[in-house]
Design an enzyme around this catalytic site. Structure first.
Site, PDB file in Angstrom:
ATOM      1  N   ASP A  18       0.865  -1.172   0.000  1.00  0.00           N
ATOM      2  CA  ASP A  18       0.000   0.000   0.000  1.00  0.00           C
ATOM      3  C   ASP A  18       0.905   1.227   0.000  1.00  0.00           C
ATOM      4  O   ASP A  18       2.105   1.123   0.257  1.00  0.00           O
ATOM      5  CB  ASP A  18      -0.892  -0.039   1.248  1.00  0.00           C
ATOM      6  CG  ASP A  18      -1.720   1.212   1.411  1.00  0.00           C
ATOM      7  OD1 ASP A  18      -2.356   1.629   0.435  1.00  0.00           O
ATOM      8  OD2 ASP A  18      -1.713   1.781   2.520  1.00  0.00           O
ATOM      9  N   ASP A  20      -0.045   5.097   1.160  1.00  0.00           N
ATOM     10  CA  ASP A  20      -0.159   6.012   2.286  1.00  0.00           C
ATOM     11  C   ASP A  20      -0.335   5.238   3.588  1.00  0.00           C
ATOM     12  O   ASP A  20      -1.241   4.414   3.726  1.00  0.00           O
ATOM     13  CB  ASP A  20      -1.346   6.956   2.083  1.00  0.00           C
ATOM     14  CG  ASP A  20      -1.353   8.097   3.070  1.00  0.00           C
ATOM     15  OD1 ASP A  20      -0.263   8.475   3.537  1.00  0.00           O
ATOM     16  OD2 ASP A  20      -2.435   8.609   3.377  1.00  0.00           O
TER      17      ASP A  20
END
Length: 236
Positions: A18, A20
């Site tokens: 991922d 953020d």
């Protein structure tokens, strides 16, 4: 909760990160950004921020401002975030050395994010972080996290068949992303960078760590990579 698990090793054919909360911490920037957007579209920013983390902006806008829920607006809006708030973002501890070590051995990895391509490109440029050989962004799938489509696509981009999904590691911080990774059949490492340990635990990852300082590559090549995970919580 104590992060006291002794170091252990796990081996995977590919890693899906991922963005953020996993590679970068842009929380302060995103808060400022959504305050600006909320004021522009007439929606209380606090309402937006309650549900926006880990989700695509277009999915958030479908609920709070349907007339703005189109890719032209979302891409333009997110492109401004790193430009206006670049100084408010930083690396997640341990992210850069882990990515560099993977690149050095030609390991299979990529980014799977709820952000758009302009947002990802902007953050990587601002923070001078390595770009992945592939990218799964918000525009890549019809349904965002917690739907597993994004992580299924990420696995496919690494040329790993669905029968070997459990040999792929997803690295995530949000409950929605953890659920997406597990639904895709992958192993999931949860980071406690944006949510509480209890919230991360409730999403059901395989392991939980504070951040990527607890993850170190010990050996690897283009076929597989072995990681050492230390100071973890037992999630199961």
């Amino acid at each position: 909760m104590a992060y006291t698990t002794p170091p252990f090793e796990v081996t995977f054919k590919g890693l899906l990160f991922d963005m953020d909360g996993t590679i970068i911490d842009s929380t302060a920037a995103v808060v400022k950004h959504w305050h600006t957007v909320g004021n522009e579209i007439g929606v209380d920013p606090k309402v937006i921020l309650q549900t926006s983390h880990g989700r695509r902006s277009i999915d958030t806008l479908k609920v709070i401002s349907p007339d703005k829920a189109n890719w032209e607006y979302v891409r333009q809006m997110e492109a401004l975030l790193p430009k206006h708030h670049g100084a408010d973002a930083s690396e997640i501890p341990g992210a850069r050395p882990l990515l560099d070590s993977l690149i050095n051995v030609n390991a299979r990895w990529t980014i799977v994010t709820s952000g758009t391509e302009p947002l990802v490109g902007g953050w990587l440029e601002v923070l001078k972080l390595p770009s992945p050989p592939h990218l799964v962004s918000a525009e890549s799938v019809e349904i965002g996290k917690p739907d597993p489509a994004c992580y299924n696509l990420g696995r496919e981009k690494l040329s790993i068949p669905s029968s070997e999904s459990d040999q792929v590691l997803v690295l995530e911080d949000s409950p929605a992303g953890i659920l997406a990774g597990k639904a895709a059949g992958c192993k999931v490492l949860g980071l406690v960078t944006s949510h509480s340990a209890e919230q991360v635990l409730a999403a059901g990852p395989d392991w939980i760590v504070r951040d990527l300082q607890s993850v170190r590559m010990v050996r690897g090549d283009g076929d597989a990579v072995t990681l050492q995970i230390s100071d973890a919580l037992a999630a199961n």
